[in-house]
Motif scaffolding. Structure first.
Motif, PDB file in Angstrom:
ATOM      1  N   ALA A   8       9.433  -1.908 -20.471  1.00 46.44           N
ATOM      2  CA  ALA A   8       8.712  -2.514 -21.535  1.00 46.44           C
ATOM      3  C   ALA A   8       7.294  -1.916 -21.426  1.00 46.44           C
ATOM      4  O   ALA A   8       6.922  -1.530 -22.252  1.00 46.44           O
ATOM      5  CB  ALA A   8       8.808  -4.062 -21.432  1.00 46.44           C
ATOM      6  N   ILE A   9       7.062  -1.767 -19.904  1.00 47.62           N
ATOM      7  CA  ILE A   9       5.756  -1.109 -19.779  1.00 47.62           C
ATOM      8  C   ILE A   9       5.764   0.121 -20.300  1.00 47.62           C
ATOM      9  O   ILE A   9       4.783   0.841 -21.022  1.00 47.62           O
ATOM     10  CB  ILE A   9       5.100  -1.208 -18.488  1.00 47.62           C
ATOM     11  CG1 ILE A   9       5.003  -2.516 -17.955  1.00 47.62           C
ATOM     12  CG2 ILE A   9       4.176  -0.335 -18.073  1.00 47.62           C
ATOM     13  CD1 ILE A   9       4.980  -2.890 -16.288  1.00 47.62           C
ATOM     14  N   LYS A  10       6.770   1.188 -20.014  1.00 46.02           N
ATOM     15  CA  LYS A  10       6.832   2.307 -20.464  1.00 46.02           C
ATOM     16  C   LYS A  10       6.987   2.674 -21.933  1.00 46.02           C
ATOM     17  O   LYS A  10       6.243   3.427 -22.544  1.00 46.02           O
ATOM     18  CB  LYS A  10       8.118   3.162 -19.876  1.00 46.02           C
ATOM     19  CG  LYS A  10       8.366   4.276 -20.294  1.00 46.02           C
ATOM     20  CD  LYS A  10       9.545   5.005 -19.788  1.00 46.02           C
ATOM     21  CE  LYS A  10       9.778   6.758 -20.080  1.00 46.02           C
ATOM     22  NZ  LYS A  10      10.783   7.292 -19.670  1.00 46.02           N
ATOM     23  N   ARG A  11       7.540   1.450 -22.603  1.00 45.30           N
ATOM     24  CA  ARG A  11       7.781   1.642 -24.139  1.00 45.30           C
ATOM     25  C   ARG A  11       6.108   1.388 -24.795  1.00 45.30           C
ATOM     26  O   ARG A  11       6.003   2.029 -25.560  1.00 45.30           O
ATOM     27  CB  ARG A  11       8.550   0.608 -24.634  1.00 45.30           C
ATOM     28  CG  ARG A  11      10.267   0.772 -24.332  1.00 45.30           C
ATOM     29  CD  ARG A  11      10.671   2.141 -24.690  1.00 45.30           C
ATOM     30  NE  ARG A  11      10.467   2.387 -26.136  1.00 45.30           N
ATOM     31  CZ  ARG A  11      10.244   4.022 -26.601  1.00 45.30           C
ATOM     32  NH1 ARG A  11      10.508   4.707 -25.771  1.00 45.30           N
ATOM     33  NH2 ARG A  11      10.136   4.091 -27.967  1.00 45.30           N
ATOM     34  N   ILE A  12       5.568   0.623 -24.175  1.00 50.16           N
ATOM     35  CA  ILE A  12       4.154   0.224 -24.751  1.00 50.16           C
ATOM     36  C   ILE A  12       3.279   1.462 -24.568  1.00 50.16           C
ATOM     37  O   ILE A  12       2.665   2.016 -25.311  1.00 50.16           O
ATOM     38  CB  ILE A  12       3.644  -0.895 -23.823  1.00 50.16           C
ATOM     39  CG1 ILE A  12       4.425  -2.334 -24.249  1.00 50.16           C
ATOM     40  CG2 ILE A  12       2.208  -0.956 -24.065  1.00 50.16           C
ATOM     41  CD1 ILE A  12       3.953  -3.399 -23.354  1.00 50.16           C
ATOM     42  N   LYS A  13       3.412   2.246 -23.438  1.00 52.76           N
ATOM     43  CA  LYS A  13       2.593   3.470 -23.144  1.00 52.76           C
ATOM     44  C   LYS A  13       3.116   4.457 -24.247  1.00 52.76           C
ATOM     45  O   LYS A  13       2.339   5.259 -24.830  1.00 52.76           O
ATOM     46  CB  LYS A  13       2.929   3.913 -21.681  1.00 52.76           C
ATOM     47  CG  LYS A  13       2.149   3.169 -20.671  1.00 52.76           C
ATOM     48  CD  LYS A  13       2.468   3.879 -19.494  1.00 52.76           C
ATOM     49  CE  LYS A  13       1.741   2.865 -18.378  1.00 52.76           C
ATOM     50  NZ  LYS A  13       1.968   3.355 -16.709  1.00 52.76           N
ATOM     51  N   VAL A  14       4.389   4.744 -24.506  1.00 56.15           N
ATOM     52  CA  VAL A  14       5.084   5.713 -25.388  1.00 56.15           C
ATOM     53  C   VAL A  14       4.459   5.309 -26.831  1.00 56.15           C
ATOM     54  O   VAL A  14       4.218   6.270 -27.599  1.00 56.15           O
ATOM     55  CB  VAL A  14       6.536   5.932 -25.322  1.00 56.15           C
ATOM     56  CG1 VAL A  14       7.066   6.557 -26.429  1.00 56.15           C
ATOM     57  CG2 VAL A  14       6.711   6.419 -23.893  1.00 56.15           C
ATOM     58  N   ALA A  15       4.644   4.279 -27.029  1.00 53.16           N
ATOM     59  CA  ALA A  15       4.145   3.653 -28.342  1.00 53.16           C
ATOM     60  C   ALA A  15       2.867   3.960 -28.793  1.00 53.16           C
ATOM     61  O   ALA A  15       2.297   4.336 -29.829  1.00 53.16           O
ATOM     62  CB  ALA A  15       4.640   2.152 -28.637  1.00 53.16           C
ATOM     63  N   ASP A  16       1.984   3.774 -27.635  1.00 45.85           N
ATOM     64  CA  ASP A  16       0.575   3.803 -27.871  1.00 45.85           C
ATOM     65  C   ASP A  16       0.212   5.527 -27.975  1.00 45.85           C
ATOM     66  O   ASP A  16      -0.633   5.747 -28.675  1.00 45.85           O
ATOM     67  CB  ASP A  16      -0.225   3.501 -26.543  1.00 45.85           C
ATOM     68  CG  ASP A  16      -1.909   3.353 -26.596  1.00 45.85           C
ATOM     69  OD1 ASP A  16      -2.088   2.976 -27.875  1.00 45.85           O
ATOM     70  OD2 ASP A  16      -2.331   3.748 -25.767  1.00 45.85           O
ATOM     71  N   ARG A  17       0.756   6.295 -27.129  1.00 42.75           N
ATOM     72  CA  ARG A  17       0.731   7.696 -27.183  1.00 42.75           C
ATOM     73  C   ARG A  17       0.959   8.380 -28.743  1.00 42.75           C
ATOM     74  O   ARG A  17       0.363   8.885 -29.452  1.00 42.75           O
ATOM     75  CB  ARG A  17       1.769   8.422 -26.317  1.00 42.75           C
ATOM     76  CG  ARG A  17       1.371   9.915 -26.235  1.00 42.75           C
ATOM     77  CD  ARG A  17       2.598  10.546 -25.499  1.00 42.75           C
ATOM     78  NE  ARG A  17       3.730  10.502 -26.114  1.00 42.75           N
ATOM     79  CZ  ARG A  17       4.961  10.344 -25.426  1.00 42.75           C
ATOM     80  NH1 ARG A  17       5.063  10.384 -24.084  1.00 42.75           N
ATOM     81  NH2 ARG A  17       5.889   9.935 -26.071  1.00 42.75           N
ATOM     82  N   ASN A  18       2.339   7.734 -29.198  1.00 45.41           N
ATOM     83  CA  ASN A  18       2.663   8.355 -30.115  1.00 45.41           C
ATOM     84  C   ASN A  18       1.499   7.805 -31.335  1.00 45.41           C
ATOM     85  O   ASN A  18       1.579   8.396 -32.397  1.00 45.41           O
ATOM     86  CB  ASN A  18       4.153   7.591 -30.847  1.00 45.41           C
ATOM     87  CG  ASN A  18       4.966   8.408 -29.847  1.00 45.41           C
ATOM     88  OD1 ASN A  18       4.862   9.473 -29.090  1.00 45.41           O
ATOM     89  ND2 ASN A  18       6.293   7.812 -29.833  1.00 45.41           N
ATOM     90  N   ARG A  19       1.130   6.506 -31.429  1.00 41.68           N
ATOM     91  CA  ARG A  19       0.248   5.991 -32.366  1.00 41.68           C
ATOM     92  C   ARG A  19      -1.012   6.949 -32.603  1.00 41.68           C
ATOM     93  O   ARG A  19      -1.245   7.164 -33.553  1.00 41.68           O
ATOM     94  CB  ARG A  19      -0.118   4.648 -32.132  1.00 41.68           C
ATOM     95  CG  ARG A  19      -1.004   3.785 -33.114  1.00 41.68           C
ATOM     96  CD  ARG A  19      -1.354   2.499 -32.784  1.00 41.68           C
ATOM     97  NE  ARG A  19      -2.015   2.564 -31.509  1.00 41.68           N
ATOM     98  CZ  ARG A  19      -3.430   2.760 -31.217  1.00 41.68           C
ATOM     99  NH1 ARG A  19      -4.222   3.221 -32.173  1.00 41.68           N
ATOM    100  NH2 ARG A  19      -4.045   2.804 -30.064  1.00 41.68           N
TER     101      ARG A  19
END
Length: 92
Positions: A8-19
């Motif tokens: 979940a922490i990784k998905r949050i980081k990836v989503a933030d990077r993509n945004r």
């Protein structure tokens, strides 16, 4: 709220990077298009085609890269490029 799940922490980081990446492409295309259209309006009688063609190539490049990365839908990209091409064609 504390998230302990590593995925979940990784998905949050990836989503933030993509945004942030999506925002960069979208805002740069908007800015370039605004500058392009402002040049068309200001220099109505004497338009410098070389500077406009540079803007056109930059806009096309940004739109194509954004489409390749999934920021823009292919029809949205085609519509934006078509608008630029139509206005550039009227100068000739």
């Amino acid at each position: 709220m504390v998230i302990k799940n590593k995925s979940a922490i990784k998905r949050i980081k990836v989503a933030d990077r993509n945004r942030k990446q999506n925002l960069l492409y979208k805002s740069s295309v908007k800015t370039l298009m605004k500058k392009y259209f402002s040049l068309l309006k200001v220099e109505d009688s004497e338009v410098d085609k070389e500077s406009l063609s540079i803007y056109v190539s930059q806009i096309y490049s940004r739109i194509d890269k954004g489409t390749k990365k999934g920021v823009f839908h292919k029809n949205t990209a085609a519509r934006k490029k078509s608008l630029i091409a139509r206005t550039f064609k009227t100068l000739n």
